[in-house]
Each structure stands twice: as structure tokens, then as C-alpha cells.
Scaffold this motif. Structure first.
Motif, PDB file in Angstrom:
ATOM      1  N   LEU A   1     -29.343  26.178 -15.552  1.00 47.09           N
ATOM      2  CA  LEU A   1     -29.225  25.886 -14.125  1.00 47.09           C
ATOM      3  C   LEU A   1     -28.677  27.133 -13.426  1.00 47.09           C
ATOM      4  CD1 LEU A   1     -27.576  22.337 -14.299  1.00 47.09           C
ATOM      5  CD2 LEU A   1     -30.005  22.903 -14.274  1.00 47.09           C
ATOM      6  N   ILE A   2     -29.370  27.566 -12.387  1.00 51.50           N
ATOM      7  CA  ILE A   2     -28.949  28.757 -11.642  1.00 51.50           C
ATOM      8  C   ILE A   2     -28.777  28.374 -10.174  1.00 51.50           C
ATOM      9  CG2 ILE A   2     -29.442  31.159 -11.087  1.00 51.50           C
ATOM     10  CD1 ILE A   2     -31.391  31.208 -13.418  1.00 51.50           C
ATOM     11  N   CYS A   3     -27.609  28.677  -9.619  1.00 51.01           N
ATOM     12  CA  CYS A   3     -27.294  28.348  -8.226  1.00 51.01           C
ATOM     13  C   CYS A   3     -27.416  29.628  -7.386  1.00 51.01           C
ATOM     14  CB  CYS A   3     -25.879  27.777  -8.139  1.00 51.01           C
ATOM     15  SG  CYS A   3     -25.510  26.916  -6.586  1.00 51.01           S
ATOM     16  N   HIS A   4     -28.502  29.733  -6.623  1.00 50.59           N
ATOM     17  CA  HIS A   4     -28.754  30.922  -5.808  1.00 50.59           C
ATOM     18  C   HIS A   4     -28.183  30.731  -4.407  1.00 50.59           C
ATOM     19  CE1 HIS A   4     -31.537  32.704  -8.729  1.00 50.59           C
ATOM     20  NE2 HIS A   4     -32.083  31.500  -8.876  1.00 50.59           N
TER      21      HIS A   4
ATOM     22  N   PRO B   1     -11.930  42.493   0.978  1.00 51.32           N
ATOM     23  CA  PRO B   1     -12.210  41.996  -0.368  1.00 51.32           C
ATOM     24  C   PRO B   1     -12.516  40.494  -0.331  1.00 51.32           C
ATOM     25  CG  PRO B   1      -9.853  42.244  -0.068  1.00 51.32           C
ATOM     26  CD  PRO B   1     -10.489  42.733   1.207  1.00 51.32           C
ATOM     27  N   ALA B   2     -13.679  40.107  -0.811  1.00 51.77           N
ATOM     28  CA  ALA B   2     -14.113  38.712  -0.741  1.00 51.77           C
ATOM     29  C   ALA B   2     -13.329  37.866  -1.734  1.00 51.77           C
ATOM     30  CB  ALA B   2     -15.602  38.616  -1.036  1.00 51.77           C
ATOM     31  N   PRO B   3     -12.784  36.718  -1.293  1.00 50.63           N
ATOM     32  CA  PRO B   3     -12.085  35.831  -2.233  1.00 50.63           C
ATOM     33  C   PRO B   3     -13.064  35.244  -3.241  1.00 50.63           C
ATOM     34  CG  PRO B   3     -12.298  34.797  -0.074  1.00 50.63           C
ATOM     35  CD  PRO B   3     -12.771  36.204   0.087  1.00 50.63           C
ATOM     36  N   PRO B   4     -12.566  34.797  -4.398  1.00 51.01           N
ATOM     37  CA  PRO B   4     -13.465  34.309  -5.453  1.00 51.01           C
ATOM     38  C   PRO B   4     -14.208  33.043  -5.037  1.00 51.01           C
ATOM     39  CG  PRO B   4     -11.164  33.899  -6.012  1.00 51.01           C
ATOM     40  CD  PRO B   4     -11.150  34.763  -4.811  1.00 51.01           C
ATOM     41  N   ILE B   5     -15.387  32.883  -5.647  1.00 50.27           N
ATOM     42  CA  ILE B   5     -16.235  31.728  -5.382  1.00 50.27           C
ATOM     43  C   ILE B   5     -16.415  30.955  -6.672  1.00 50.27           C
ATOM     44  CG2 ILE B   5     -18.294  33.147  -5.707  1.00 50.27           C
ATOM     45  CD1 ILE B   5     -19.764  31.379  -3.740  1.00 50.27           C
ATOM     46  N   ASN B   6     -16.380  29.631  -6.602  1.00 47.63           N
ATOM     47  CA  ASN B   6     -16.554  28.764  -7.761  1.00 47.63           C
ATOM     48  C   ASN B   6     -17.873  28.010  -7.652  1.00 47.63           C
ATOM     49  OD1 ASN B   6     -14.041  29.492  -8.786  1.00 47.63           O
ATOM     50  ND2 ASN B   6     -12.993  27.805  -7.754  1.00 47.63           N
ATOM     51  N   TYR B   7     -18.512  27.785  -8.799  1.00 48.84           N
ATOM     52  CA  TYR B   7     -19.771  27.055  -8.852  1.00 48.84           C
ATOM     53  C   TYR B   7     -19.579  25.782  -9.676  1.00 48.84           C
ATOM     54  CZ  TYR B   7     -21.856  31.415  -7.205  1.00 48.84           C
ATOM     55  OH  TYR B   7     -22.171  32.529  -6.487  1.00 48.84           O
TER      56      TYR B   7
ATOM     57  N   LEU C   1     -21.054  18.394 -14.329  1.00 45.57           N
ATOM     58  CA  LEU C   1     -21.283  18.867 -15.689  1.00 45.57           C
ATOM     59  C   LEU C   1     -20.255  19.944 -16.022  1.00 45.57           C
ATOM     60  CD1 LEU C   1     -25.167  19.228 -15.447  1.00 45.57           C
ATOM     61  CD2 LEU C   1     -23.907  17.362 -16.527  1.00 45.57           C
ATOM     62  N   GLY C   2     -19.227  19.580 -16.749  1.00 44.56           N
ATOM     63  CA  GLY C   2     -18.229  20.561 -17.149  1.00 44.56           C
ATOM     64  C   GLY C   2     -17.308  20.973 -16.013  1.00 44.56           C
ATOM     65  N   ILE C   3     -16.632  22.108 -16.212  1.00 44.59           N
ATOM     66  CA  ILE C   3     -15.635  22.574 -15.246  1.00 44.59           C
ATOM     67  C   ILE C   3     -16.246  23.626 -14.322  1.00 44.59           C
ATOM     68  CG2 ILE C   3     -13.752  22.094 -16.847  1.00 44.59           C
ATOM     69  CD1 ILE C   3     -13.685  25.097 -17.506  1.00 44.59           C
ATOM     70  N   ALA C   4     -15.494  23.980 -13.300  1.00 41.01           N
ATOM     71  CA  ALA C   4     -15.947  25.014 -12.374  1.00 41.01           C
ATOM     72  C   ALA C   4     -16.076  26.341 -13.112  1.00 41.01           C
ATOM     73  CB  ALA C   4     -14.962  25.150 -11.217  1.00 41.01           C
ATOM     74  N   THR C   5     -17.011  27.164 -12.655  1.00 42.15           N
ATOM     75  CA  THR C   5     -17.244  28.459 -13.275  1.00 42.15           C
ATOM     76  C   THR C   5     -17.392  29.527 -12.204  1.00 42.15           C
ATOM     77  OG1 THR C   5     -18.816  29.735 -14.625  1.00 42.15           O
ATOM     78  CG2 THR C   5     -19.702  27.879 -13.399  1.00 42.15           C
ATOM     79  N   SER C   6     -17.012  30.759 -12.563  1.00 41.35           N
ATOM     80  CA  SER C   6     -17.190  31.866 -11.620  1.00 41.35           C
ATOM     81  C   SER C   6     -18.604  32.438 -11.705  1.00 41.35           C
ATOM     82  CB  SER C   6     -16.169  32.976 -11.911  1.00 41.35           C
ATOM     83  OG  SER C   6     -16.338  33.462 -13.235  1.00 41.35           O
TER      84      SER C   6
ATOM     85  N   TYR D   1     -30.611  16.927 -10.400  1.00 40.41           N
ATOM     86  CA  TYR D   1     -29.622  17.989 -10.560  1.00 40.41           C
ATOM     87  C   TYR D   1     -29.317  18.653  -9.201  1.00 40.41           C
ATOM     88  CZ  TYR D   1     -30.240  17.612 -15.604  1.00 40.41           C
ATOM     89  OH  TYR D   1     -30.280  17.146 -16.902  1.00 40.41           O
ATOM     90  N   SER D   2     -28.081  19.154  -9.097  1.00 42.03           N
ATOM     91  CA  SER D   2     -27.671  19.868  -7.884  1.00 42.03           C
ATOM     92  C   SER D   2     -26.544  20.820  -8.251  1.00 42.03           C
ATOM     93  CB  SER D   2     -27.213  18.894  -6.791  1.00 42.03           C
ATOM     94  OG  SER D   2     -26.099  18.139  -7.233  1.00 42.03           O
ATOM     95  N   CYS D   3     -26.200  21.694  -7.317  1.00 42.04           N
ATOM     96  CA  CYS D   3     -25.067  22.595  -7.516  1.00 42.04           C
ATOM     97  C   CYS D   3     -24.264  22.687  -6.223  1.00 42.04           C
ATOM     98  CB  CYS D   3     -25.513  23.974  -7.987  1.00 42.04           C
ATOM     99  SG  CYS D   3     -26.424  24.949  -6.752  1.00 42.04           S
ATOM    100  N   LYS D   4     -23.014  23.061  -6.371  1.00 42.22           N
ATOM    101  CA  LYS D   4     -22.116  23.246  -5.224  1.00 42.22           C
ATOM    102  C   LYS D   4     -21.407  24.585  -5.380  1.00 42.22           C
ATOM    103  CE  LYS D   4     -18.086  21.148  -4.928  1.00 42.22           C
ATOM    104  NZ  LYS D   4     -17.023  20.124  -4.706  1.00 42.22           N
ATOM    105  N   ALA D   5     -21.302  25.303  -4.272  1.00 41.49           N
ATOM    106  CA  ALA D   5     -20.534  26.549  -4.242  1.00 41.49           C
ATOM    107  C   ALA D   5     -19.324  26.336  -3.343  1.00 41.49           C
ATOM    108  CB  ALA D   5     -21.397  27.697  -3.727  1.00 41.49           C
ATOM    109  N   LYS D   6     -18.178  26.810  -3.791  1.00 39.15           N
ATOM    110  CA  LYS D   6     -16.938  26.586  -3.039  1.00 39.15           C
ATOM    111  C   LYS D   6     -16.074  27.840  -3.074  1.00 39.15           C
ATOM    112  CE  LYS D   6     -12.937  23.466  -2.778  1.00 39.15           C
ATOM    113  NZ  LYS D   6     -12.276  22.264  -3.381  1.00 39.15           N
ATOM    114  N   VAL D   7     -15.530  28.196  -1.898  1.00 47.90           N
ATOM    115  CA  VAL D   7     -14.552  29.285  -1.794  1.00 47.90           C
ATOM    116  C   VAL D   7     -13.216  28.635  -1.431  1.00 47.90           C
ATOM    117  CG1 VAL D   7     -13.980  31.490  -0.720  1.00 47.90           C
ATOM    118  CG2 VAL D   7     -16.380  30.821  -0.977  1.00 47.90           C
ATOM    119  N   PRO D   8     -12.352  28.345  -2.426  1.00 42.84           N
ATOM    120  CA  PRO D   8     -11.116  27.592  -2.159  1.00 42.84           C
ATOM    121  C   PRO D   8     -10.215  28.248  -1.108  1.00 42.84           C
ATOM    122  CG  PRO D   8     -11.551  27.711  -4.518  1.00 42.84           C
ATOM    123  CD  PRO D   8     -12.530  28.639  -3.854  1.00 42.84           C
ATOM    124  N   VAL D   9     -10.111  29.589  -1.144  1.00 39.69           N
ATOM    125  CA  VAL D   9      -9.208  30.274  -0.211  1.00 39.69           C
ATOM    126  C   VAL D   9      -9.634  30.044   1.238  1.00 39.69           C
ATOM    127  CG1 VAL D   9      -8.383  32.539   0.532  1.00 39.69           C
ATOM    128  CG2 VAL D   9      -8.554  32.013  -1.907  1.00 39.69           C
ATOM    129  N   LEU D  10     -10.948  29.973   1.468  1.00 42.58           N
ATOM    130  CA  LEU D  10     -11.468  29.799   2.825  1.00 42.58           C
ATOM    131  C   LEU D  10     -11.723  28.339   3.176  1.00 42.58           C
ATOM    132  CD1 LEU D  10     -14.058  32.749   2.906  1.00 42.58           C
ATOM    133  CD2 LEU D  10     -11.674  32.751   3.657  1.00 42.58           C
TER     134      LEU D  10
END
Length: 298
Positions: A228-231, A239-245, A254-259, A272-281
Motif C-alpha cells: 500500500l502506497i499513500c501518495h 523545517p517541515a514537521p514530521p508526517i505520519n501515515y 492496519l498496524g501502527i503509524a509509520t513515517s 482500503y484507505s490511508c490517512k496522512a497526519k501532521v500532529p504538530v500542525l
């Protein structure tokens, strides 16, 4: 030596005089001046190579034309309208196989205006929720008594010429469009009122809408697995804060968050679906659901 072997060896060597390409991309930035200037004004550009271990020389280009100037800084003195265009640079250095060149930098566009009024806008796109600052400037900086901002030829705001700056706050996609400005001033008991050329303003989301790709090619992925690839496009300021998938099947995570923007999962039918999240923002975006049906015999 066998002639066939000799020819194969030659074919594997770099072409004589052809430079090799380094795995770096040069970066061009504006040190002084602006991306929109009046004819007769000057701009200074700087070229950098993200490799501190080696010493690089620098080549400059406008469009496909290589400029005669070399060196880390390019000074464009008293520019003419015909010198408008996209400017690039490359790093170059000697190596054991000849000249080694970096990838060409991303373009920096300079517009040289021969008129009397310009609207200066940031050269890079703005982001949703940002504040956009633009300036209505007249050649020779005469004392302005009024400035007016237009979007798509419709008046947006007007104000006293003592303040030539306009601020568009809390941007949305509605503010994207083509802008211009009108400046008015008095000289020798005559009023001059001139409108600028158009300038485009682009508004981007910090996170674009993700698109999920399912790779289930048995030649690349184990038969019981799929990838599964989340584009998406991530446009945060450096500096961009980290993003979680996060990846989901039938709305179950499915499983835990990944960078990483991909994950290897069991090859089973489902939605199937994916979510992208930037916790800091505090920003998150979901992809649309994508169905996967397992082929028979797999």
C-alpha cells in the motif's frame, strides 16, 4: 584483445568530454532584489550545492542558454526587459572521469517590467491559512496618494498611498487568481494613475488529498503480500514537521503509524484507505476508499 570484447569495454566508458552527473541538485536563491523589478534595477542570485565535502564551481543559465558568468553569485546589473526569464544554476567540479555536474537547480523566474507600476507578490506559492503580503510599487517611488488592489479585474481593496502594502489574511483557495494594482500620484500639478501588469497567486494546501495505490504484482511482491502506497504532496515550510501515515482495511487500522508512505500487508480482499497526519500542525487528510479483490488461484 578480441575486437568484440574491446568494443564492449569502450561502450562501458563515459563518452569522451561528456560530463558525469552527481546525485545532488543545485539550489538557486535570491540574495537581493525581487522576482518582479523595473527595468534598470538589479538582482543578485546565489547558487549552492548541498555537498560540503567537495569544492564546486558554478554555471548559470537563462532558459536553455548558458550564461558567460561563472561563480557562486550572479549579479544581474541594470536589467533589461528582454532579460526576463527563468534562471538556473549547476555545480561542476573535476573528477577522475572528467567534469562532474550536479542536477540543474529548480528555476527562479525574474520578470523585468518596463512600465511604471508593478505588483510585487512572493515568487513561491502561498499556503492555506497563511497571510499573503503584496506591494504596489511605482517606478522612482513618487509619493502615492492612493493604491487599489484587483483580483481577476475586480476591486478587492483600496487604501491611502502612504501604505503600499496589502495583506490577505487566513488564505483559502478563493484567494487564488490573477492580481493587479493601480497606483495614483501627483507630479507638476498633474495626477498620474497607472495599473500594473497581472501577477498570478497560487494557494496550496499544506497536505494534498492522499491517493492510495495498491501494488499486488507477484513478480515484485511475495504472493501472499501486497504493498500500500499513500501518495500526496506535503507543502509545509522548512523545517517541515514530521508526517505520519496510517493504513486501513474496512475502516480498521492496519498496524501502527509509520513515517514511511508505504506498508506491506496481507493480500486479502477489502476496502482500503490511508490517512496522512501532521500532529504538530493538527492537520490530517484521508484518501478515498479503494477496493481490492483477490484474483482466483492466488
Amino acid at each position: 584483445m578480441n575486437p568484440i570484447i574491446f568494443l564492449c569495454v569502450l561502450s562501458m566508458l563515459p563518452q569522451l568530454g561528456a560530463p558525469s552527473e552527481a546525485p545532488f541538485r543545485a539550489v538557486v536563491e535570491m540574495v537581493s532584489g525581487d522576482s518582479r523589478i523595473f527595468s534598470g534595477e538589479s538582482v543578485r542570485l546565489k547558487c549552492s550545492v548541498p555537498d560540503v565535502r567537495s569544492s564546486w564551481s558554478h554555471l548559470w543559465f537563462r532558459g536553455s542558454e548558458q550564461l558567460p558568468q561563472r561563480g557562486q553569485h550572479l549579479i544581474l546589473w541594470k536589467m533589461k526587459v528582454q532579460e526576463s526569464g527563468k534562471y538556473y544554476c549547476k555545480g561542476v567540479r573535476d573528477s577522475q572521469v572528467g567534469d562532474l555536474m550536479t542536477l540543474q537547480s529548480l528555476p527562479l523566474e525574474i520578470n523585468v517590467d518596463g512600465g511604471w507600476v508593478i505588483l510585487q507578490v512572493p515568487p513561491e506559492p502561498s499556503l492555506v491559512s497563511d497571510t499573503l503580503k503584496v506591494m504596489c510599487r511605482a517606478r522612482g517611488t513618487p509619493p502615492l496618494h492612493e493604491v487599489i488592489l484587483y483580483k481577476d479585474a475586480v476591486e478587492v481593496m483600496r487604501q491611502n498611498g502612504l501604505n503600499p502594502y496589502f495583506y490577505l489574511t487566513n488564505l483559502t483557495h478563493e484567494e487564488q487568481g490573477v492580481y493587479s494594482c493601480r497606483a495614483s500620484w501627483d507630479i507638476d500639478r498633474r495626477t498620474h494613475s497607472v495599473i500594473s501588469a497581472d501577477a498570478s497567486v497560487q494557494i496550496l494546501d499544506v497536505l494534498s488529498l492522499p491517493v492510495l495505490e495498491i501494488v499486488a504484482d507477484s513478480d515484485l511482491i511475495p504472493a501472499n503480500k501486497m504493498k500500500l502506497i499513500c501518495h500526496l504532496q506535503y507543502n509545509a515550510r522548512a523545517p517541515a514537521p514530521p508526517i505520519n501515515y496510517y493504513f486501513y482495511k474496512n475502516d480498521i487500522r492496519l498496524g501502527i503509524a509509520t513515517s514511511e508512505n508505504h506498508d506491506l500487508v496481507r493480500r486479502t480482499p477489502g476496502q482500503y484507505s490511508c490517512k496522512a497526519k501532521v500532529p504538530v500542525l493538527g492537520i490530517s487528510r484521508w484518501s478515498e476508499l479503494k477496493s481490492f479483490e483477490q484474483a482466483k488461484g492466488t
